[in-house]
Motif scaffolding. Structure first.
Motif, PDB file in Angstrom:
ATOM      1  N   GLN B 141       0.754  -1.104  -0.140  1.00  0.00           N
ATOM      2  CA  GLN B 141      -0.075  -0.009   0.083  1.00  0.00           C
ATOM      3  C   GLN B 141       0.598   1.059  -0.055  1.00  0.00           C
ATOM      4  O   GLN B 141       0.281   2.142  -0.429  1.00  0.00           O
ATOM      5  CB  GLN B 141      -0.904   0.145   1.256  1.00  0.00           C
ATOM      6  N   VAL B 157      -8.256   6.309   0.116  1.00  0.00           N
ATOM      7  CA  VAL B 157      -7.762   5.159   0.880  1.00  0.00           C
ATOM      8  C   VAL B 157      -7.171   3.827   0.156  1.00  0.00           C
ATOM      9  O   VAL B 157      -7.921   3.504  -0.690  1.00  0.00           O
ATOM     10  CB  VAL B 157      -9.010   4.930   1.819  1.00  0.00           C
ATOM     11  N   LYS B 159      -5.244   0.340   1.388  1.00  0.00           N
ATOM     12  CA  LYS B 159      -5.050  -0.647   2.457  1.00  0.00           C
ATOM     13  C   LYS B 159      -4.987  -1.876   1.986  1.00  0.00           C
ATOM     14  O   LYS B 159      -5.908  -2.333   1.251  1.00  0.00           O
ATOM     15  CB  LYS B 159      -5.745   0.015   3.498  1.00  0.00           C
ATOM     16  N   PHE B 161      -5.995  -5.353   2.598  1.00  0.00           N
ATOM     17  CA  PHE B 161      -6.915  -6.097   3.691  1.00  0.00           C
ATOM     18  C   PHE B 161      -6.822  -7.623   3.654  1.00  0.00           C
ATOM     19  O   PHE B 161      -7.630  -8.561   3.612  1.00  0.00           O
ATOM     20  CB  PHE B 161      -8.584  -5.718   3.327  1.00  0.00           C
ATOM     21  N   GLU B 164      -8.335  -9.845   6.062  1.00  0.00           N
ATOM     22  CA  GLU B 164      -9.622  -9.778   6.021  1.00  0.00           C
ATOM     23  C   GLU B 164     -10.075 -10.584   4.917  1.00  0.00           C
ATOM     24  O   GLU B 164     -11.116 -10.950   4.843  1.00  0.00           O
ATOM     25  CB  GLU B 164     -10.208  -8.519   6.105  1.00  0.00           C
ATOM     26  N   TYR B 186      -8.334  -5.091  -5.624  1.00  0.00           N
ATOM     27  CA  TYR B 186      -8.284  -6.028  -4.703  1.00  0.00           C
ATOM     28  C   TYR B 186      -8.770  -7.413  -5.316  1.00  0.00           C
ATOM     29  O   TYR B 186      -9.528  -7.341  -6.397  1.00  0.00           O
ATOM     30  CB  TYR B 186      -9.116  -5.623  -3.615  1.00  0.00           C
ATOM     31  N   LEU B 245     -14.951  -2.333   5.222  1.00  0.00           N
ATOM     32  CA  LEU B 245     -13.421  -2.252   5.812  1.00  0.00           C
ATOM     33  C   LEU B 245     -12.803  -1.003   5.157  1.00  0.00           C
ATOM     34  O   LEU B 245     -11.947  -0.435   5.766  1.00  0.00           O
ATOM     35  CB  LEU B 245     -12.660  -3.517   4.943  1.00  0.00           C
ATOM     36  N   VAL B 246     -12.923  -0.472   3.866  1.00  0.00           N
ATOM     37  CA  VAL B 246     -12.393   0.750   3.207  1.00  0.00           C
ATOM     38  C   VAL B 246     -13.081   1.891   4.186  1.00  0.00           C
ATOM     39  O   VAL B 246     -12.276   2.665   4.436  1.00  0.00           O
ATOM     40  CB  VAL B 246     -12.755   0.716   1.893  1.00  0.00           C
ATOM     41  N   SER B 248     -13.899   2.289   7.031  1.00  0.00           N
ATOM     42  CA  SER B 248     -13.334   1.925   8.307  1.00  0.00           C
ATOM     43  C   SER B 248     -11.977   2.121   8.344  1.00  0.00           C
ATOM     44  O   SER B 248     -11.232   2.387   9.467  1.00  0.00           O
ATOM     45  CB  SER B 248     -13.934   1.044   9.370  1.00  0.00           C
ATOM     46  N   GLY B 249     -11.300   1.823   7.411  1.00  0.00           N
ATOM     47  CA  GLY B 249      -9.879   1.848   6.863  1.00  0.00           C
ATOM     48  C   GLY B 249      -9.385   3.261   7.218  1.00  0.00           C
ATOM     49  O   GLY B 249      -8.023   3.398   7.385  1.00  0.00           O
TER      50      GLY B 249
END
Ligand SMILES: [Zn+2]
Lengths: 190, 249
Positions: B141, B157, B159, B161, B164, B186, B245-246, B248-249
């Motif tokens: 990332q 964003v 990140k 994951f 997850e 992703y 996820l994104v 709250s990332g």
């Protein structure tokens, strides 16, 4: 999908749903009291434009703090916020000018000599009465409006204004007496 | 009740704000006290004058609309909603709470043919067919984000994951709805998820919205002035979990 993620998903959905539910809840709760909110703000500020600003500010605050409303009486809750918005508006717009004058402590609760003139107050026209009320100190004006137009109980007036119930009673008495005196001197004016 | 006490309570009596016992004793005093009786009449006259003649100021008609438009964006008048049926709603999700939540929550705006949805689905398909999934193929990332930021005037964003179950594959430049967009790629099992980020004309926050087209799920939202659109052929539930996820990332 593990359990955790399954619940994450639910929360994502619930968040989206909650925003929507909150808006609809607010609409249902707050919009029916727009007249009451405006009426109080209009009597406190004395003009329509400022009253609209105060009410808009109050509604935005009410929306923000909706989650702190715990049931009971929404109108009382909302009017409390309207009053707070008005106080902040005062600070911003009338710096240095004290609109909430402390009530003269020595003012009697009741008219020592009720005169026949006072009885005629029920024939006063709406315009004169409005002008007389508008000239009262704001702390008298607000309790009169909450009592006579909004028909709030002493207990609810105490909630809105943040003063004890006992004080509501004496303040209302003083307010009405002050109004009567103002009316009598208005009548005596040539 | 003595005279002073009675006089003190006359207003509250007229307002019907004292208890039944005090009311009884007060009335008994007043009927025998001309002074209190006269005062009570005056009070009642004042009271009825106020009640009948004090004008109620009604809110100007435009005020409600003004407030509605000043409230956060979600306050806009409710859009007609329609139930959306997902295959996974009952079957693939175990657990009472999950099932209930979804049944409640699975509603969505059904738009007329939406150009943005068609656009991102086409982008998504093209990205896989042309073997041009990523310009910068890395799961790091810290490589993808600066690479995108250097080429676009935005900082989405980015990140990984992987823990997850949504590993980062890389990033590339793309176009969405006429805007230069960052595409962050992703993977979920064997499926590709394209997450587009771009600056739209409308920068106000907007809540999640799910659309389905040609077997692809499209979730869009706006936050922090950036528009995000996630598109994939994974199940809607998985795509939403990813979106969460994104967010709250
Ligand atoms: Zn008496």
């Amino acid at each position: 999908m593990g359990t955790v993620r399954r619940y994450d998903l639910c929360f994502a959905w619930m968040d989206a749903l909650a925003i929507d539910a909150r808006n609809r809840r607010f609409e249902l709760l707050a919009m029916p009291h727009l007249d009451a909110a405006f009426n109080l703000a209009r009597w406190l500020t004395g003009n329509t434009a400022d009253a609209e600003d105060v009410v808009q500010d109050a509604y935005l605050r009410a929306f923000r703090y909706l989650d702190t409303f715990r049931g009971e009486n929404f109108r009382v809750w909302l009017l409390t916020i309207v009053r707070n918005s008005f106080l902040d508006w005062l600070k911003d717009n009338r710096s240095g000018r004290q609109l909430f004058q402390p009530a003269p402590a020595d003012l009697e609760w009741t008219d020592p000599n009720p005169s026949p003139e006072a009885l005629l107050l029920d024939r006063v026209d709406s315009e004169t009465l409005s002008a007389l009320v508008a000239q009262l100190p704001a702390e008298y004006r607000e309790v009169l409006i909450l009592r006579e137009i909004e028909d709030l109980s002493y207990k609810d007036i105490a909630s809105v204004t943040g003063i004890p119930s006992g004080t509501v009673m004496s303040r209302l008495s003083r307010a009405r007496l002050a109004l009567r005196k103002a009316w009598i001197s208005n009548e005596k004016r040539p | 009740m003595n005279h002073d006490r009675a006089k003190h309570l006359l207003y509250a009596y007229a307002d019907r704000q004292i208890g039944i016992m005090r009311r009884f004793f007060l009335r008994r005093h007043v009927t025998g006290c001309p002074s209190c009786l006269a005062e009570l009449e005056t009070i009642q006259a004042t009271r009825s004058a106020l009640r009948t003649n004090l004008p109620m100021h009604r809110a100007p008609p435009a005020l409600a609309a003004r407030i509605a438009s000043a409230l956060p964006r979600e306050m806009a008048p409710p859009i007609p909603r329609q139930r959306l049926h997902f295959g996974f709603a009952g079957g693939s999700l175990a657990g009472g709470l999950a099932g209930v939540a979804l049944t409640l929550a699975v509603t969505r705006v059904v738009p007329p043919a939406d150009p943005l949805v068609a656009d991102v689905v086409a982008d998504h398909v093209r990205s896989m067919m042309a073997d041009h999934l990523t310009d910068v193929p890395t799961s790091d990332q810290h490589t993808v984000k600066p690479w995108l930021s250097a080429r676009l005037d935005l900082s989405p964003v980015v990140k990984d994951f992987v823990a997850e179950g949504y590993p980062l594959i890389g990033g590339r430049l793309d176009y969405v709805d006429g805007h230069r967009a960052a595409a962050i790629v992703y993977r979920r099992d064997k499926h590709v998820i394209n997450l587009f980020a771009f600056v739209a004309n409308d920068r106000s926050d907007a809540p999640l919205r799910l659309d389905t087209r040609d077997g692809f799920n499209v979730v869009r939202w706006r936050t922090g002035g950036l528009s995000y659109v996630a598109v994939s052929d994974v199940e809607a539930a998985q795509l939403l979990a990813f979106v969460h996820l994104v967010e709250s990332g």
